[in-house]
Design a protein around this motif. Sequence first.
Motif, PDB file in Angstrom:
ATOM      1  N   SER A   4      -2.469 -18.212  12.083  1.00  0.00           N
ATOM      2  CA  SER A   4      -3.189 -18.084  10.811  1.00  0.00           C
ATOM      3  C   SER A   4      -2.326 -17.473   9.710  1.00  0.00           C
ATOM      4  O   SER A   4      -2.671 -17.560   8.528  1.00  0.00           O
ATOM      5  CB  SER A   4      -4.444 -17.234  11.003  1.00  0.00           C
ATOM      6  OG  SER A   4      -5.373 -17.895  11.829  1.00  0.00           O
ATOM      7  N   MET A   5      -1.216 -16.836  10.083  1.00  0.00           N
ATOM      8  CA  MET A   5      -0.352 -16.178   9.098  1.00  0.00           C
ATOM      9  C   MET A   5       0.810 -17.061   8.642  1.00  0.00           C
ATOM     10  O   MET A   5       1.611 -16.649   7.808  1.00  0.00           O
ATOM     11  CB  MET A   5       0.201 -14.874   9.683  1.00  0.00           C
ATOM     12  CG  MET A   5      -0.865 -13.857  10.018  1.00  0.00           C
ATOM     13  SD  MET A   5      -1.796 -13.302   8.566  1.00  0.00           S
ATOM     14  CE  MET A   5      -3.222 -12.546   9.376  1.00  0.00           C
ATOM     15  N   LYS A   6       0.897 -18.272   9.172  1.00  0.00           N
ATOM     16  CA  LYS A   6       1.981 -19.173   8.787  1.00  0.00           C
ATOM     17  C   LYS A   6       1.965 -19.419   7.277  1.00  0.00           C
ATOM     18  O   LYS A   6       0.938 -19.759   6.695  1.00  0.00           O
ATOM     19  CB  LYS A   6       1.848 -20.504   9.527  1.00  0.00           C
ATOM     20  CG  LYS A   6       2.993 -21.466   9.248  1.00  0.00           C
ATOM     21  CD  LYS A   6       2.847 -22.746  10.050  1.00  0.00           C
ATOM     22  CE  LYS A   6       4.010 -23.700   9.767  1.00  0.00           C
ATOM     23  NZ  LYS A   6       3.885 -24.963  10.544  1.00  0.00           N
ATOM     24  N   GLY A   7       3.117 -19.198   6.645  1.00  0.00           N
ATOM     25  CA  GLY A   7       3.238 -19.412   5.210  1.00  0.00           C
ATOM     26  C   GLY A   7       2.681 -18.290   4.353  1.00  0.00           C
ATOM     27  O   GLY A   7       2.701 -18.381   3.125  1.00  0.00           O
ATOM     28  N   LYS A   8       2.207 -17.213   4.977  1.00  0.00           N
ATOM     29  CA  LYS A   8       1.613 -16.102   4.240  1.00  0.00           C
ATOM     30  C   LYS A   8       2.596 -14.935   4.119  1.00  0.00           C
ATOM     31  O   LYS A   8       3.503 -14.779   4.933  1.00  0.00           O
ATOM     32  CB  LYS A   8       0.338 -15.609   4.941  1.00  0.00           C
ATOM     33  CG  LYS A   8      -0.689 -16.699   5.216  1.00  0.00           C
ATOM     34  CD  LYS A   8      -1.178 -17.357   3.947  1.00  0.00           C
ATOM     35  CE  LYS A   8      -2.245 -18.410   4.248  1.00  0.00           C
ATOM     36  NZ  LYS A   8      -2.679 -19.133   3.034  1.00  0.00           N
ATOM     37  N   SER A   9       2.392 -14.109   3.103  1.00  0.00           N
ATOM     38  CA  SER A   9       3.190 -12.888   2.952  1.00  0.00           C
ATOM     39  C   SER A   9       2.407 -11.734   3.568  1.00  0.00           C
ATOM     40  O   SER A   9       1.247 -11.506   3.223  1.00  0.00           O
ATOM     41  CB  SER A   9       3.478 -12.609   1.477  1.00  0.00           C
ATOM     42  OG  SER A   9       2.274 -12.497   0.738  1.00  0.00           O
ATOM     43  N   VAL A  10       3.054 -11.027   4.491  1.00  0.00           N
ATOM     44  CA  VAL A  10       2.386  -9.961   5.239  1.00  0.00           C
ATOM     45  C   VAL A  10       3.149  -8.655   5.050  1.00  0.00           C
ATOM     46  O   VAL A  10       4.352  -8.582   5.313  1.00  0.00           O
ATOM     47  CB  VAL A  10       2.314 -10.302   6.745  1.00  0.00           C
ATOM     48  CG1 VAL A  10       1.596  -9.195   7.503  1.00  0.00           C
ATOM     49  CG2 VAL A  10       1.603 -11.640   6.951  1.00  0.00           C
ATOM     50  N   ALA A  52      -5.770  -6.297   6.935  1.00  0.00           N
ATOM     51  CA  ALA A  52      -6.620  -6.328   5.745  1.00  0.00           C
ATOM     52  C   ALA A  52      -6.158  -7.474   4.854  1.00  0.00           C
ATOM     53  O   ALA A  52      -4.953  -7.754   4.767  1.00  0.00           O
ATOM     54  CB  ALA A  52      -6.540  -5.010   4.988  1.00  0.00           C
ATOM     55  N   VAL A  53      -7.110  -8.120   4.199  1.00  0.00           N
ATOM     56  CA  VAL A  53      -6.812  -9.253   3.311  1.00  0.00           C
ATOM     57  C   VAL A  53      -7.688  -9.153   2.061  1.00  0.00           C
ATOM     58  O   VAL A  53      -8.694  -8.430   2.065  1.00  0.00           O
ATOM     59  CB  VAL A  53      -7.079 -10.606   4.015  1.00  0.00           C
ATOM     60  CG1 VAL A  53      -6.142 -10.801   5.199  1.00  0.00           C
ATOM     61  CG2 VAL A  53      -8.538 -10.709   4.453  1.00  0.00           C
ATOM     62  N   PRO A  54      -7.348  -9.878   0.990  1.00  0.00           N
ATOM     63  CA  PRO A  54      -8.247  -9.931  -0.171  1.00  0.00           C
ATOM     64  C   PRO A  54      -9.603 -10.509   0.233  1.00  0.00           C
ATOM     65  O   PRO A  54      -9.698 -11.300   1.177  1.00  0.00           O
ATOM     66  CB  PRO A  54      -7.510 -10.871  -1.134  1.00  0.00           C
ATOM     67  CG  PRO A  54      -6.074 -10.753  -0.741  1.00  0.00           C
ATOM     68  CD  PRO A  54      -6.083 -10.589   0.746  1.00  0.00           C
ATOM     69  N   LYS A  55     -10.638 -10.129  -0.488  1.00  0.00           N
ATOM     70  CA  LYS A  55     -11.994 -10.565  -0.136  1.00  0.00           C
ATOM     71  C   LYS A  55     -12.155 -12.086  -0.177  1.00  0.00           C
ATOM     72  O   LYS A  55     -12.969 -12.646   0.556  1.00  0.00           O
ATOM     73  CB  LYS A  55     -13.014  -9.903  -1.066  1.00  0.00           C
ATOM     74  CG  LYS A  55     -13.232  -8.434  -0.742  1.00  0.00           C
ATOM     75  CD  LYS A  55     -14.344  -7.836  -1.584  1.00  0.00           C
ATOM     76  CE  LYS A  55     -14.624  -6.396  -1.158  1.00  0.00           C
ATOM     77  NZ  LYS A  55     -15.696  -5.776  -1.967  1.00  0.00           N
ATOM     78  N   ASP A  56     -11.389 -12.758  -1.038  1.00  0.00           N
ATOM     79  CA  ASP A  56     -11.500 -14.216  -1.139  1.00  0.00           C
ATOM     80  C   ASP A  56     -10.428 -14.946  -0.330  1.00  0.00           C
ATOM     81  O   ASP A  56     -10.169 -16.130  -0.536  1.00  0.00           O
ATOM     82  CB  ASP A  56     -11.424 -14.654  -2.602  1.00  0.00           C
ATOM     83  CG  ASP A  56     -10.105 -14.245  -3.269  1.00  0.00           C
ATOM     84  OD1 ASP A  56      -9.294 -13.543  -2.613  1.00  0.00           O
ATOM     85  OD2 ASP A  56      -9.886 -14.622  -4.438  1.00  0.00           O
ATOM     86  N   ASP A 102      -0.539 -11.445   0.907  1.00  0.00           N
ATOM     87  CA  ASP A 102      -1.694 -12.159   1.457  1.00  0.00           C
ATOM     88  C   ASP A 102      -2.409 -11.327   2.515  1.00  0.00           C
ATOM     89  O   ASP A 102      -3.596 -11.544   2.780  1.00  0.00           O
ATOM     90  CB  ASP A 102      -1.246 -13.482   2.087  1.00  0.00           C
ATOM     91  CG  ASP A 102      -0.676 -14.441   1.058  1.00  0.00           C
ATOM     92  OD1 ASP A 102      -1.337 -14.656   0.021  1.00  0.00           O
ATOM     93  OD2 ASP A 102       0.438 -14.957   1.284  1.00  0.00           O
ATOM     94  N   ALA A 103      -1.678 -10.395   3.132  1.00  0.00           N
ATOM     95  CA  ALA A 103      -2.265  -9.570   4.192  1.00  0.00           C
ATOM     96  C   ALA A 103      -1.440  -8.305   4.380  1.00  0.00           C
ATOM     97  O   ALA A 103      -0.260  -8.258   4.030  1.00  0.00           O
ATOM     98  CB  ALA A 103      -2.325 -10.352   5.502  1.00  0.00           C
ATOM     99  N   SER A 104      -2.084  -7.290   4.945  1.00  0.00           N
ATOM    100  CA  SER A 104      -1.399  -6.038   5.261  1.00  0.00           C
ATOM    101  C   SER A 104      -1.765  -5.633   6.685  1.00  0.00           C
ATOM    102  O   SER A 104      -2.936  -5.701   7.071  1.00  0.00           O
ATOM    103  CB  SER A 104      -1.814  -4.936   4.284  1.00  0.00           C
ATOM    104  OG  SER A 104      -1.187  -3.708   4.604  1.00  0.00           O
ATOM    105  N   VAL A 105      -0.759  -5.225   7.452  1.00  0.00           N
ATOM    106  CA  VAL A 105      -0.967  -4.807   8.842  1.00  0.00           C
ATOM    107  C   VAL A 105      -0.772  -3.296   8.941  1.00  0.00           C
ATOM    108  O   VAL A 105       0.209  -2.760   8.422  1.00  0.00           O
ATOM    109  CB  VAL A 105       0.032  -5.491   9.794  1.00  0.00           C
ATOM    110  CG1 VAL A 105      -0.288  -5.140  11.245  1.00  0.00           C
ATOM    111  CG2 VAL A 105       0.015  -6.992   9.601  1.00  0.00           C
TER     112      VAL A 105
END
Length: 253
Positions: A130-136, A116-120, A178-181
């Motif tokens: 695609s997750m490089k540099g993102k907080s998961v 799941a990610v924010p709508k924007d 930035d995302a949740s698994v």
Amino acid sequence: MYKTLLAAGICILSMTSLASAQEKKEIVIASEGAYPPFNFMDSNNKLQGFDIDIANALCEKMQVKCTIVAQDWDGIIPALLAKKYDAIVASMTITEERKKQIDFTDRYYRTPLSVAVPKDSPIKDTTAASMKGKSVGAQSSTTQAIYAEETYGKAGASAKLYPTQDEANADLANGRLDASVADKFVLVEWLKNAGKDCCKLLGDIEGTTSEAGIAIRKEDKELKEKFNKAIKDIVADGTYKKIQAKYFEFDIY
């Protein structure tokens, strides 16, 4: 005197056997209470959810009295091994690593991991690149935590683990992730309710479909057989479908 002692011995043996038989008629089951719609605490602080309904249906089939207790996720396996309860019905994924400590019944549902990610969000898909540099974010001590750390983490993401999935979802909603698994069905439920205004389902993670089973101690082989038979019975007689329909609009078995 001998006959008296013999009679007393037989009496004690009979009472012990009776007590043993009665003990087998009662099972204590643990669930987490923080993983809706599978298990959660209602407004009266009572355990509810798919896991709880399944546990009660299985106990009815086995004709045993069951007590269901809440247990924090991080301590749920250690407490089983310490014999604080007899089984865990808490959406626990069957893994080879866990099988080193405990045993599992046959599956009672299956699910893929999703993101799941924010709508924007600019994130385009669930691939590691695609997750490089993102907080998961993910719940600790779970298969999704392993995926977040080992797959996304190695690709350059920052994995952040939480005691419960609710806490990970809250940080996603508040812009701290930035995302949740998580299991797909858990994210779908959250996005229908508390997360509907902030976030969206990015998609399933390919190749991550797993099975949830009931966790028991390795030595409790008879209990495992009883649970397995009861699972087959509730699937065969339609009980499983009725419970499933309360929570999901699709088949999860």
